[in-house]
Design a protein around this motif. Structure first.
Motif, PDB file in Angstrom:
ATOM      1  N   THR A  32       0.810  -1.216   0.000  1.00  0.00           N
ATOM      2  CA  THR A  32       0.000   0.000   0.000  1.00  0.00           C
ATOM      3  C   THR A  32       0.842   1.265   0.000  1.00  0.00           C
ATOM      4  OG1 THR A  32      -0.211  -0.156   2.406  1.00  0.00           O
ATOM      5  CG2 THR A  32      -2.035  -1.037   1.088  1.00  0.00           C
ATOM      6  N   ASN A  33       2.106   1.157  -0.368  1.00  0.00           N
ATOM      7  CA  ASN A  33       2.959   2.336  -0.476  1.00  0.00           C
ATOM      8  C   ASN A  33       2.360   3.252  -1.546  1.00  0.00           C
ATOM      9  OD1 ASN A  33       5.025   4.090  -1.554  1.00  0.00           O
ATOM     10  ND2 ASN A  33       6.534   2.845  -0.482  1.00  0.00           N
ATOM     11  N   PRO A  34       2.141   4.564  -1.241  1.00  0.00           N
ATOM     12  CA  PRO A  34       1.529   5.467  -2.225  1.00  0.00           C
ATOM     13  C   PRO A  34       2.322   5.576  -3.540  1.00  0.00           C
ATOM     14  CG  PRO A  34       1.589   6.493  -0.060  1.00  0.00           C
ATOM     15  CD  PRO A  34       2.378   5.220   0.041  1.00  0.00           C
ATOM     16  N   GLU A  35       3.600   5.272  -3.510  1.00  0.00           N
ATOM     17  CA  GLU A  35       4.405   5.314  -4.741  1.00  0.00           C
ATOM     18  C   GLU A  35       4.032   4.178  -5.686  1.00  0.00           C
ATOM     19  OE1 GLU A  35       6.822   7.647  -5.491  1.00  0.00           O
ATOM     20  OE2 GLU A  35       6.232   8.693  -3.657  1.00  0.00           O
ATOM     21  N   ARG A  36       3.553   3.062  -5.120  1.00  0.00           N
ATOM     22  CA  ARG A  36       3.181   1.889  -5.920  1.00  0.00           C
ATOM     23  C   ARG A  36       2.317   0.972  -5.067  1.00  0.00           C
ATOM     24  NH1 ARG A  36       7.413   1.529  -3.453  1.00  0.00           N
ATOM     25  NH2 ARG A  36       8.762   2.807  -4.715  1.00  0.00           N
ATOM     26  N   THR A  37       1.082   0.823  -5.435  1.00  0.00           N
ATOM     27  CA  THR A  37       0.225  -0.124  -4.726  1.00  0.00           C
ATOM     28  C   THR A  37       0.091  -1.385  -5.587  1.00  0.00           C
ATOM     29  OG1 THR A  37      -1.804   0.816  -5.642  1.00  0.00           O
ATOM     30  CG2 THR A  37      -1.104   1.650  -3.511  1.00  0.00           C
ATOM     31  N   VAL A  38       0.032  -2.522  -4.918  1.00  0.00           N
ATOM     32  CA  VAL A  38      -0.120  -3.798  -5.609  1.00  0.00           C
ATOM     33  C   VAL A  38      -1.371  -4.461  -5.030  1.00  0.00           C
ATOM     34  CG1 VAL A  38       0.920  -6.014  -6.187  1.00  0.00           C
ATOM     35  CG2 VAL A  38       2.385  -3.994  -5.887  1.00  0.00           C
ATOM     36  N   ARG A  39      -2.359  -4.636  -5.901  1.00  0.00           N
ATOM     37  CA  ARG A  39      -3.673  -5.109  -5.478  1.00  0.00           C
ATOM     38  C   ARG A  39      -3.978  -6.477  -6.071  1.00  0.00           C
ATOM     39  NH1 ARG A  39      -8.053  -1.538  -7.974  1.00  0.00           N
ATOM     40  NH2 ARG A  39      -7.744  -2.910  -9.757  1.00  0.00           N
ATOM     41  N   ILE A  40      -4.656  -7.294  -5.284  1.00  0.00           N
ATOM     42  CA  ILE A  40      -5.237  -8.558  -5.731  1.00  0.00           C
ATOM     43  C   ILE A  40      -6.747  -8.386  -5.655  1.00  0.00           C
ATOM     44  CG2 ILE A  40      -5.461 -11.030  -5.275  1.00  0.00           C
ATOM     45  CD1 ILE A  40      -2.597 -10.110  -6.043  1.00  0.00           C
ATOM     46  N   ARG A  41      -7.443  -8.703  -6.738  1.00  0.00           N
ATOM     47  CA  ARG A  41      -8.898  -8.517  -6.750  1.00  0.00           C
ATOM     48  C   ARG A  41      -9.582  -9.736  -7.360  1.00  0.00           C
ATOM     49  NH1 ARG A  41     -11.436  -3.312  -9.541  1.00  0.00           N
ATOM     50  NH2 ARG A  41     -11.161  -2.446  -7.446  1.00  0.00           N
ATOM     51  N   VAL A  42     -10.612 -10.217  -6.649  1.00  0.00           N
ATOM     52  CA  VAL A  42     -11.530 -11.201  -7.210  1.00  0.00           C
ATOM     53  C   VAL A  42     -12.799 -10.421  -7.534  1.00  0.00           C
ATOM     54  CG1 VAL A  42     -12.841 -13.312  -6.833  1.00  0.00           C
ATOM     55  CG2 VAL A  42     -10.528 -13.096  -5.890  1.00  0.00           C
ATOM     56  N   ASN A  43     -13.125 -10.395  -8.815  1.00  0.00           N
ATOM     57  CA  ASN A  43     -14.237  -9.605  -9.322  1.00  0.00           C
ATOM     58  C   ASN A  43     -15.228 -10.567  -9.972  1.00  0.00           C
ATOM     59  OD1 ASN A  43     -15.899  -7.716 -10.499  1.00  0.00           O
ATOM     60  ND2 ASN A  43     -14.302  -6.666 -11.626  1.00  0.00           N
ATOM     61  N   GLY A  44     -16.153 -11.090  -9.166  1.00  0.00           N
ATOM     62  CA  GLY A  44     -17.073 -12.095  -9.684  1.00  0.00           C
ATOM     63  C   GLY A  44     -16.297 -13.331 -10.108  1.00  0.00           C
ATOM     64  N   PRO A  45     -16.435 -13.774 -11.366  1.00  0.00           N
ATOM     65  CA  PRO A  45     -15.750 -14.986 -11.821  1.00  0.00           C
ATOM     66  C   PRO A  45     -14.322 -14.744 -12.328  1.00  0.00           C
ATOM     67  CG  PRO A  45     -17.179 -14.186 -13.552  1.00  0.00           C
ATOM     68  CD  PRO A  45     -17.376 -13.261 -12.359  1.00  0.00           C
ATOM     69  N   GLN A  46     -13.829 -13.508 -12.206  1.00  0.00           N
ATOM     70  CA  GLN A  46     -12.488 -13.167 -12.689  1.00  0.00           C
ATOM     71  C   GLN A  46     -11.622 -12.683 -11.538  1.00  0.00           C
ATOM     72  OE1 GLN A  46     -14.044 -10.277 -15.683  1.00  0.00           O
ATOM     73  NE2 GLN A  46     -12.657 -11.374 -17.058  1.00  0.00           N
ATOM     74  N   ALA A  47     -10.292 -12.684 -11.786  1.00  0.00           N
ATOM     75  CA  ALA A  47      -9.363 -12.186 -10.776  1.00  0.00           C
ATOM     76  C   ALA A  47      -8.235 -11.429 -11.479  1.00  0.00           C
ATOM     77  CB  ALA A  47      -8.799 -13.335  -9.948  1.00  0.00           C
ATOM     78  N   PHE A  48      -7.658 -10.452 -10.761  1.00  0.00           N
ATOM     79  CA  PHE A  48      -6.649  -9.587 -11.354  1.00  0.00           C
ATOM     80  C   PHE A  48      -5.555  -9.236 -10.358  1.00  0.00           C
ATOM     81  CE2 PHE A  48     -10.673  -8.853 -13.426  1.00  0.00           C
ATOM     82  CZ  PHE A  48     -10.346  -8.899 -14.772  1.00  0.00           C
ATOM     83  N   LEU A  49      -4.364  -9.064 -10.891  1.00  0.00           N
ATOM     84  CA  LEU A  49      -3.228  -8.490 -10.186  1.00  0.00           C
ATOM     85  C   LEU A  49      -3.034  -7.110 -10.801  1.00  0.00           C
ATOM     86  CD1 LEU A  49      -0.629  -8.563  -8.426  1.00  0.00           C
ATOM     87  CD2 LEU A  49       0.502  -9.646 -10.368  1.00  0.00           C
ATOM     88  N   THR A  50      -3.025  -6.076  -9.972  1.00  0.00           N
ATOM     89  CA  THR A  50      -2.940  -4.704 -10.470  1.00  0.00           C
ATOM     90  C   THR A  50      -1.844  -3.950  -9.733  1.00  0.00           C
ATOM     91  OG1 THR A  50      -5.321  -4.733 -10.856  1.00  0.00           O
ATOM     92  CG2 THR A  50      -4.257  -2.582 -10.891  1.00  0.00           C
ATOM     93  N   VAL A  51      -1.055  -3.196 -10.495  1.00  0.00           N
ATOM     94  CA  VAL A  51      -0.044  -2.302  -9.933  1.00  0.00           C
ATOM     95  C   VAL A  51      -0.438  -0.888 -10.330  1.00  0.00           C
ATOM     96  CG1 VAL A  51       2.385  -1.656  -9.893  1.00  0.00           C
ATOM     97  CG2 VAL A  51       1.739  -4.069 -10.154  1.00  0.00           C
ATOM     98  N   GLY A  53       0.636   3.294  -9.875  1.00  0.00           N
ATOM     99  CA  GLY A  53       1.670   4.245  -9.487  1.00  0.00           C
ATOM    100  C   GLY A  53       1.104   5.384  -8.664  1.00  0.00           C
ATOM    101  N   LYS A  54       1.957   6.318  -8.357  1.00  0.00           N
ATOM    102  CA  LYS A  54       1.575   7.495  -7.580  1.00  0.00           C
ATOM    103  C   LYS A  54       0.637   8.375  -8.405  1.00  0.00           C
ATOM    104  CE  LYS A  54       3.548  11.282  -4.958  1.00  0.00           C
ATOM    105  NZ  LYS A  54       4.766  11.937  -4.506  1.00  0.00           N
ATOM    106  N   SER A  55      -0.359   8.953  -7.739  1.00  0.00           N
ATOM    107  CA  SER A  55      -1.306   9.840  -8.416  1.00  0.00           C
ATOM    108  C   SER A  55      -0.645  11.155  -8.782  1.00  0.00           C
ATOM    109  CB  SER A  55      -2.506  10.138  -7.512  1.00  0.00           C
ATOM    110  OG  SER A  55      -3.279   8.986  -7.330  1.00  0.00           O
ATOM    111  N   SER A  56      -1.176  11.766  -9.845  1.00  0.00           N
ATOM    112  CA  SER A  56      -0.733  13.105 -10.229  1.00  0.00           C
ATOM    113  C   SER A  56      -1.084  14.077  -9.109  1.00  0.00           C
ATOM    114  CB  SER A  56      -1.391  13.525 -11.538  1.00  0.00           C
ATOM    115  OG  SER A  56      -2.799  13.580 -11.383  1.00  0.00           O
ATOM    116  N   GLU A  57      -0.537  15.279  -9.194  1.00  0.00           N
ATOM    117  CA  GLU A  57      -0.758  16.265  -8.140  1.00  0.00           C
ATOM    118  C   GLU A  57      -2.236  16.565  -7.919  1.00  0.00           C
ATOM    119  OE1 GLU A  57       0.673  20.760  -7.442  1.00  0.00           O
ATOM    120  OE2 GLU A  57       2.262  19.333  -7.967  1.00  0.00           O
ATOM    121  N   ASN A  58      -3.034  16.610  -9.002  1.00  0.00           N
ATOM    122  CA  ASN A  58      -4.460  16.906  -8.860  1.00  0.00           C
ATOM    123  C   ASN A  58      -5.294  15.658  -8.561  1.00  0.00           C
ATOM    124  OD1 ASN A  58      -4.572  15.602 -11.342  1.00  0.00           O
ATOM    125  ND2 ASN A  58      -5.173  17.430 -12.496  1.00  0.00           N
ATOM    126  N   GLY A  59      -4.642  14.480  -8.526  1.00  0.00           N
ATOM    127  CA  GLY A  59      -5.320  13.242  -8.177  1.00  0.00           C
ATOM    128  C   GLY A  59      -6.125  12.613  -9.308  1.00  0.00           C
TER     129      GLY A  59
END
Length: 155
Positions: A32-51, A53-59
Motif C-alpha cells: 500500500t505504499n503510495p508510490e506503488r500499490t499492488v492489489r489482488i482482486r476477485v471480481n465475480g468470476p475473474q481475478a486480477f493483479l494490479t499495480v 503508481g503514484k497519483s498526479s498532483e491533482n489526483g
C-alpha cells in the motif's frame, strides 16, 4: 497505461435502479505504499493483479498495469495481503458515453458509497447524475488501499 478517473460520494441509492450490472468484489493489497500499490482482486468470476503508481498532483491520473490471473491464484494471494480486506458490491451505471462504477462497501467500510468515472482525458466532459454528490478525487482517504488501513467506520 495511464488511468484518468474522478471520484464522488453518492447521496442516495437511486443509482441501483439505473444499474445494468452488479458484481461482488473482494480485494486486498500486497503493498500500500503510495508510490506503488499492488492489489489482488476477485471480481465475480475473474481475478486480477494490479499495480498502480503514484497519483498526479491533482489526483486525476496515475499509471496502472493490470493482468488477469486465475481465481484460485488470487484467493491464495489474498492470504498474503496486508490486513484490511475490502469487500464491496460494484454497480455499473451507463451515463451517456461514460460508465459510472458505483462501489457500495461492506464490513469495516459499511455506509460508504463511492462513484468513479473513467475519462479519456482530464478535460473530458460528462453529465453528473442527481445521485452523485461531493467530489473526492485526490482525497487519499477514499483510495481502497487507504480504506483497507483506515476503514470508514473509524473516521
Amino acid at each position: 497505461m495511464t488511468e484518468i478517473e474522478r471520484k464522488f460520494l453518492v447521496k442516495s441509492d437511486a443509482f441501483k435502479s439505473d444499474a445494468y450490472q452488479k458484481t461482488r468484489i473482494v480485494q486486498g493489497f500486497l503493498n500500500t505504499n503510495p508510490e506503488r500499490t499492488v492489489r489482488i482482486r476477485v471480481n465475480g468470476p475473474q481475478a486480477f493483479l494490479t499495480v498502480k503508481g503514484k497519483s498526479s498532483e491533482n489526483g486525476l491520473s496515475r499509471f496502472e498495469w493490470e493482468k488477469e490471473i486465475e481465481v484460485e491464484e488470487a484467493e491464495n494471494l489474498l492470504k498474503l495481503c496486508e490486513p484490511g480486506i475490502i469487500e464491496k458490491d460494484r454497480y455499473l451505471v451507463k451515463n451517456q458515453d461514460h460508465i459510472f462504477e458505483v462501489d457500495e462497501f461492506h464490513g469495516q467500510n459499511k455506509g460508504l458509497i463511492i462513484a468513479e468515472i473513467e475519462l479519456k482525458s482530464e478535460e473530458d466532459k460528462f453529465l453528473k447524475p442527481l445521485w452523485v454528490g461531493e467530489e473526492v478525487t485526490g482525497d487519499n482517504r477514499y483510495y481502497n488501499s487507504q480504506l483497507s488501513k483506515k476503514p470508514y467506520k473509524n473516521w
